[in-house]
Design a protein around this motif. Structure first.
Motif: not given
Lengths: 317, 366
Positions: A39, A83, A89, A92-94, A96-97, A100, B338, B341-342, B345
């Motif tokens: 994503i 990641a 990891t 989806v979270v990676s 998103t990071a 951003i 960011a 978050i990385l 996670a």
């Protein structure tokens, strides 16, 4: 009025609008076929768009800009691969990071380099590939105008997207590369057993998707607009993901779906020119691609089957 | 359920410290890399970070500003966290927030002249309802055909923003040049904290912060002690087992995403009622997206969200001072966000680094 709307420039514009979506969607297809959700296409596209302008600005060459855009997309893809493949990891979270991160990096670098937020200076753009003088008179002139505008008026990356759609589609189903890629996403354990490196395969797929998303960004800044504006990708990375799903995780299908979204976008832009006749606020036109994306997803998803191992980190064991 | 019933106080503290280790280390790592980026770009992190600290906690007014900026992040953080607990990624909190703000800007005018407590309650309820409604279609599509909520809620964010943009430039536009709605009457606003409690320093922080803390506590209770929360957590952990155990996954999914949307809607309501007193189409600085970072840093624990929101509120409040004194563009806080978050996670990162150093150590020894 209908003849004014359904003119050759509408279809030419549809192909242009489809190109960034298609490049990113094909990248998404390759990435997800290997079993990695991406994503972060949005962020890779945004960073590519920005770095493309920077590369073109400092060298004066739009082509060099395309190269820096490609590298920029790949550099964020490397973060995503590290990641999600190495560290396992949540993908989806990676992603998103990274989205951003791309927003932050482009905004930050914009102020460092240009001293202000918003839009960069304009840079040299890529020129259309063909420039052929055809007939202008009579019936033949009309036919030529259609051919020239729809098929021959485009910049290089527009053609690259079409070549990748056809070539990629063929390769996915007819080459060793394609078979291996599909195996990674369907049954990584089996791939591993027969000696295919899951880690290496997934890294190269994620990096390829980053390169293509970077090129999608280059198409926006170095072919379409000529400058970068913060947040200019406007969720195209997410629409590209939807196009990839609608295209059933195939390069050809991704291109076709992108063409549908591109046509919707071209149509809404064109219809805005007729605001005197069609009295609808411009915001409703601008909404069209997003509404269409939801409708397409709602209609197709139940029947489209994603790669079986998508989103699941692989643990060698 | 996770803790053994016979855990001693010492074990509990050790457990809590282990839980806190990853977030704390992640924030420090992110700030470290942020410093490197500042250095490369030609700024001095040794001036920047102290300036940021001063801007965020330097006095009563600054602390108030930090809490003010933490308020919408608390709501969006809770929204994303609740979704995550049910296995859903509400990336579209931003859109639900816009719709919540829209409802407040409209209802606040309609309710003019009525008592303030009544207006506050009504506007909060309405904002939550419309936030939930904005999440409903993506929720339904997720439950019925499996359309990924990341794409659909993101699309609804754009659709919502265009609707707001249309309303503030057209039907709801206040007289004048600026595209915004009319100012709310005082009875439709949230009072500032120092007006309620005279002993507090004068600052912009408003009642919304307290409401956010109360909602966080409520949500913690819902998740821990109610059937609603239990079902959401069960589906988040294992949808197949939940289905077998008699929980309806589609209905739980719809409920959870709508509750998430309602929480995000509240963020828009409190911003309009407590900060802007009207709506314009730039009223959110990406609070919906920062909410993702807040939720992840808090490990989706509602009480942790309070702390994480205050941290990001402090980054935001301090960024202005940092720009003034160290000339660092405020956007650097998105980079730090960011990276946080990385790192959060990638809990594996720590293990990966440890594994690497061990291997290197072995090679050196042999």
């Amino acid at each position: 009025m209908l003849a004014d709307i359904l003119a050759p420039d509408l279809f030419a514009s549809a192909i242009r609008m489809a190109t960034p979506l298609a490049l990113a969607a094909i990248g998404g297809t390759i990435c997800e076929r290997s079993g990695v959700v991406n994503i972060a296409l949005e962020g890779m596209m945004l960073f590519g768009a920005f770095m493309g302008v920077i590369g073109a600005m400092f060298t004066g060459s739009a082509w060099f800009g395309v190269l820096t855009a490609l590298v920029a997309g790949m550099s964020l893809a490397l973060v995503h691969a590290f990641a999600s493949v190495t560290l396992r990891t949540d993908q989806v979270v990676s992603g998103t990071a990274i989205n951003i991160l791309a927003t932050g990096l482009t905004g930050f670098l914009m102020e460092v380099i240009f001293g202000h937020p918003g839009t960069t200076d304009s840079v040299a753009r890529l020129r259309p590939v063909f420039s052929i003088n055809g007939p202008t008179e009579g019936m033949l002139g009309t036919v030529w105008r259609w051919i020239d505008l729809v098929a021959l008026s485009h910049t290089p990356l527009v053609y690259l997207a079409i070549i990748l759609a056809i070539g990629g589609h063929w390769a996915l189903f007819n080459t060793r590369w394609g078979l291996r890629l599909r195996a990674l996403g369907e049954h990584p354990r089996a791939a591993d057993t027969v000696g295919i490196s899951v880690v290496r395969g997934r890294y190269s797929a994620v990096l390829t998707s980053g390169a293509l998303a970077g090129l999608a960004g280059a198409n926006l800044t170095l072919e379409q607009v000529g400058s970068f504006t913060e947040g200019m990708t406007n969720a195209r990375g997410f629409i590209a993901l939807a196009a990839n799903i609608f295209g059933r995780w195939t390069p050809g299908g991704s291109y076709g779906a992108s063409l549908l979204f591109g046509f919707a976008d071209a149509l809404q832009i064109k219809l805005q020119l007729f605001r005197e006749v069609i009295r609808v606020p411009s915001q409703f036109f601008l909404m069209v691609p997003y509404v269409l994306t939801v409708i397409v997803l709602a209609g197709v998803v139940g029947r489209a089957v994603a790669p079986a191992a998508i989103g699941k980190p692989y643990v060698k064991g | 359920m996770a803790e053994p019933s016979v855990a001693t106080r010492g074990q509990k503290i050790a457990h809590l410290l282990r839980e806190l280790a990853v977030p704390v280390v992640s924030v420090m790592l992110a700030m470290g890399i942020g410093s490197v980026i500042m250095l490369v770009a030609g700024y001095d992190p040794l001036v920047a970070f102290p300036a940021m600290l001063k801007g965020a906690f330097g006095g009563g007014r600054q602390i108030g500003e930090t809490l003010l900026r933490a308020t919408p992040l608390m709501f969006t953080g809770l929204a994303v966290a609740y979704g995550f607990r049910a296995g859903l990624f509400n990336i579209g909190a931003e859109g639900q927030l816009f719709l919540g703000g829209l409802s407040a800007a409209w209802l606040g005018i309609v309710l003019a002249g009525l008592p303030q407590p009544f207006n506050i309650v009504m506007m909060l309820l309405a904002g939550a309802a419309i936030g939930a409604a904005w999440a409903f279609v993506p929720a339904l599509l997720k439950a019925k055909v499996g359309a990924h909520e990341v794409i659909t809620t993101m699309m609804f964010t754009y659709i919502g923003r265009y609707i707001v943009s249309w309303l503030v430039t057209g039907p709801l536009k206040a007289p004048g040049q600026i595209p915004q709605t009319s100012q709310l009457p005082p009875e439709s606003t949230l009072p500032r904290m120092h007006d309620l409690f005279g002993f507090l320093a004068v600052s912009r922080v408003h009642l919304g912060f307290v409401i956010g803390v109360l909602v966080a506590m409520l949500l913690w209770w819902v998740l821990k002690y109610t059937t609603l929360g239990y079902e959401a957590r069960a589906v988040g952990l294992n949808p197949w087992a939940s289905e077998t155990g008699g929980i309806s996954v589609p209905s739980t999914t719809i409920k959870a995403l709508c509750i998430s949307g309602a929480l995000a809607g509240l963020a828009g309501v409190t911003e309009v009622m407590g900060v802007h007193y009207r709506l314009h189409d730039q009223f959110s600085a990406g609070f919906g997206f920062t909410g993702i970072a807040v939720a992840l840093l808090a490990k989706n624990n509602p009480l942790g969200v309070i702390a994480a929101a205050i941290l990001f509120g402090a980054l935001s409040a301090g960024a202005g001072t940092m720009q003034l004194e160290a000339f660092v563009p405020t956007k650097v806080i998105f980079i730090i966000q960011a990276l946080i978050i990385l790192f959060v996670a990638a809990e594996q990162l720590a293990r990966w680094i440890i594994g690497r150093t061990r291997r290197v150590g072995v090679e050196h020894a042999s």
